[in-house]
Write an enzyme that holds these catalytic residues in place. Structure first.
Site, PDB file in Angstrom:
ATOM      1  N   THR A  11       0.832  -1.208   0.000  1.00 35.10           N
ATOM      2  CA  THR A  11       0.000   0.000   0.000  1.00 35.10           C
ATOM      3  C   THR A  11       0.863   1.253   0.000  1.00 35.10           C
ATOM      4  O   THR A  11       0.620   2.196  -0.750  1.00 35.10           O
ATOM      5  CB  THR A  11      -0.932   0.016   1.226  1.00 35.10           C
ATOM      6  OG1 THR A  11      -1.761  -1.144   1.216  1.00 35.10           O
ATOM      7  CG2 THR A  11      -1.822   1.259   1.220  1.00 35.10           C
ATOM      8  N   TRP A  50       2.622   1.554  -3.355  1.00 31.17           N
ATOM      9  CA  TRP A  50       1.680   1.900  -4.423  1.00 31.17           C
ATOM     10  C   TRP A  50       1.485   3.410  -4.494  1.00 31.17           C
ATOM     11  O   TRP A  50       1.338   3.971  -5.571  1.00 31.17           O
ATOM     12  CB  TRP A  50       0.337   1.213  -4.167  1.00 31.17           C
ATOM     13  CG  TRP A  50      -0.686   1.492  -5.225  1.00 31.17           C
ATOM     14  CD1 TRP A  50      -0.854   0.820  -6.406  1.00 31.17           C
ATOM     15  CD2 TRP A  50      -1.675   2.529  -5.226  1.00 31.17           C
ATOM     16  NE1 TRP A  50      -1.892   1.366  -7.126  1.00 31.17           N
ATOM     17  CE2 TRP A  50      -2.414   2.418  -6.429  1.00 31.17           C
ATOM     18  CE3 TRP A  50      -2.012   3.540  -4.327  1.00 31.17           C
ATOM     19  CZ2 TRP A  50      -3.461   3.272  -6.735  1.00 31.17           C
ATOM     20  CZ3 TRP A  50      -3.057   4.389  -4.638  1.00 31.17           C
ATOM     21  CH2 TRP A  50      -3.769   4.253  -5.830  1.00 31.17           C
ATOM     22  N   HIS A  51       1.517   4.071  -3.335  1.00 30.91           N
ATOM     23  CA  HIS A  51       1.288   5.506  -3.320  1.00 30.91           C
ATOM     24  C   HIS A  51       2.484   6.314  -3.803  1.00 30.91           C
ATOM     25  O   HIS A  51       2.328   7.475  -4.184  1.00 30.91           O
ATOM     26  CB  HIS A  51       0.885   5.960  -1.912  1.00 30.91           C
ATOM     27  CG  HIS A  51      -0.549   5.692  -1.590  1.00 30.91           C
ATOM     28  ND1 HIS A  51      -0.972   4.506  -1.034  1.00 30.91           N
ATOM     29  CD2 HIS A  51      -1.674   6.444  -1.765  1.00 30.91           C
ATOM     30  CE1 HIS A  51      -2.280   4.541  -0.872  1.00 30.91           C
ATOM     31  NE2 HIS A  51      -2.741   5.695  -1.306  1.00 30.91           N
ATOM     32  N   GLY A  52       3.658   5.743  -3.790  1.00 26.69           N
ATOM     33  CA  GLY A  52       4.791   6.498  -4.299  1.00 26.69           C
ATOM     34  C   GLY A  52       6.123   5.837  -4.027  1.00 26.69           C
ATOM     35  O   GLY A  52       6.274   5.027  -3.108  1.00 26.69           O
ATOM     36  N   PHE A  97      -0.261   9.360  -8.341  1.00 27.73           N
ATOM     37  CA  PHE A  97      -0.084   8.002  -7.834  1.00 27.73           C
ATOM     38  C   PHE A  97      -0.456   6.950  -8.857  1.00 27.73           C
ATOM     39  O   PHE A  97      -0.180   5.806  -8.669  1.00 27.73           O
ATOM     40  CB  PHE A  97      -0.910   7.793  -6.561  1.00 27.73           C
ATOM     41  CG  PHE A  97      -0.553   8.761  -5.454  1.00 27.73           C
ATOM     42  CD1 PHE A  97       0.758   9.017  -5.147  1.00 27.73           C
ATOM     43  CD2 PHE A  97      -1.557   9.413  -4.761  1.00 27.73           C
ATOM     44  CE1 PHE A  97       1.076   9.905  -4.147  1.00 27.73           C
ATOM     45  CE2 PHE A  97      -1.239  10.306  -3.743  1.00 27.73           C
ATOM     46  CZ  PHE A  97       0.075  10.553  -3.438  1.00 27.73           C
TER      47      PHE A  97
END
Length: 404
Positions: free
Chosen positions: A252, A255-257, A404
């Site tokens: 998680t 995935w955001h950066g 993102f």
């Protein structure tokens, strides 16, 4: 002899290959620079990075493709024989920028049969206008407060300024992202698609676990369906369940950066949610509901600092300011200026992040009948006019989750 078992193994092999292929493309574009940077730091080599533009919406459509691959393998849906229908699912324009991530099995039937009725179109217009107002009138103005605070040289600020800044970001990211989701859902409804809500008033949650069932619901469902459950979920030993939680939250964060702050942010929630499961849940449930909400808000606000500030030094400095360790005092002129100029915006945003507005909306319709609909139509028209005026006057402010 070639039998069903052989076919199943062959299908599994192709599924894994396709998933690896799609994830590899995402990983290359999104994490190539991050990986080279860290190799350079660890080895002392001066490796050069080629700046690659991130393909628009790659995180979202990659997850949608994986959803299709797995759903077909598991027999939840039939393989799609029409390229145009598959392309529509992957790249339908309201979703491609920032979701919601609709799983293929949930959208399959509407690729072929859907109805655009005046009622559905009208509901879609309402949803779109509310999302537009959230983004343009509330989120954009909240973002200015946060940018002002985090741009203070050396982050030298009072505790109150730090808290006002991160609360502004807390409200900003909600209205920015839920605003986009509402616009996407509204546009989908106008085209005949019915997509589930992506936010369910997350800031009234009573625990971090509940918060993530209410925030970016489509992403949470995706991770649960395609990572957490296949790993065994909570139907395994405590040690393996701990592993599953941390794998999901590590992914998680990534995935955001491609930055360490996102990894720390993911691990932070992994720790909190695991502790809630084994230690905190029972004593927390016995507390007053308002205390539970305040506990959750405290956790979320602390987490958003890690989410937005890029360097570890900035993060710890900001925490020091919040808890008066490294601040310039309790209150300064910046804090007083923010309160004086933005208290109305904060009040509107706080009320708007709760079911209060929805309750008011339903009450108007119920009490005033047809006159209520006229009032709401005028209200929506005002939102549109104010939003257009704001867009014309302001500089470009993209949706936060586009990156993102």
């Amino acid at each position: 002899m070639y039998n069903i078992k052989n076919k199943r193994e062959e299908a599994k092999f192709y599924m894994v290959c396709l998933i690896v292929f799609n994830v590899s493309i995402l990983a290359f574009y999104k994490y190539y620079g991050f990986l080279i940077d860290n190799i350079s730091i660890l080895t002392g080599l001066n490796l050069k990075i080629i700046n690659l533009p991130l393909p628009f919406g790659i995180s979202f459509y990659t997850f949608k493709i994986i959803s299709y691959i797995v759903d077909v393998y598991l027999g939840k849906c039939k393989p799609q024989s029409r390229l145009t229908s598959f392309a529509l699912y992957v790249s339908i324009f309201p979703q491609i920028g920032a979701g919601p991530i609709v799983q293929y099995s949930d959208m399959e039937s509407e690729l072929f049969e859907r109805k655009v009725t005046p009622e559905k179109f009208g509901k879609g217009v309402e949803k779109f206008i509310m999302g537009l107002g959230k983004k343009v009138l509330i989120a954009n103005n909240l973002s200015l407060i946060w940018v002002q605070v985090k741009s203070i040289p050396g982050l030298e600020m009072s505790a109150l300024t730090a808290w006002l800044g991160i609360i502004a970001f807390t409200l900003y990211i909600y209205f920015d992202f839920s605003g986009y989701s509402d616009m996407a859902i509204g546009l989908g409804r106008m085209l005949g698609f019915t997509w589930a809500e992506n936010f369910n008033y997350p800031y009234i949650s009573k625990s971090a676990s509940e918060f993530w069932r209410r925030w970016h619901i489509s992403l949470g469902n995706w991770f649960k369906t395609y990572i957490y459950i296949p790993l065994g979920g909570n139907r395994v030993s405590k040690l393996l369940n701990l592993r599953n939680i941390f794998v999901v939250w590590m992914v998680t964060g990534l995935w955001h950066g491609a930055n360490w702050n996102f990894i720390f942010w993911g691990l932070f929630y992994g720790i909190i949610i695991y502790l809630e499961k084994i230690k905190i849940a029972k004593p927390l449930s016995r507390m007053n509901s308002k205390i539970q909400v305040l506990y959750c808000l405290f956790i979320v606000v602390i987490g958003w600092v890690m989410f937005d500030l890029q360097s570890v030094g900035q993060i710890f400095k900001f925490y020091a300011n919040m808890f008066i360790i490294g601040s310039t005092g309790l209150v300064d002129s910046n804090a007083l200026y923010i309160i004086r100029t933005s208290w109305k915006l904060f009040l509107i945003a706080i009320l708007g992040s709760t079911p209060f507005v929805l309750g008011l909306y339903e009450n108007i319709k119920r009490r005033f009948g047809k006159n209520g609909y006229i009032f709401l139509a005028v209200f929506y028209a005002i939102i549109v006019l104010l939003s257009i005026s704001s867009l014309v006057a302001d500089s470009y402010s993209p949706f936060l989750y586009f990156k993102f």
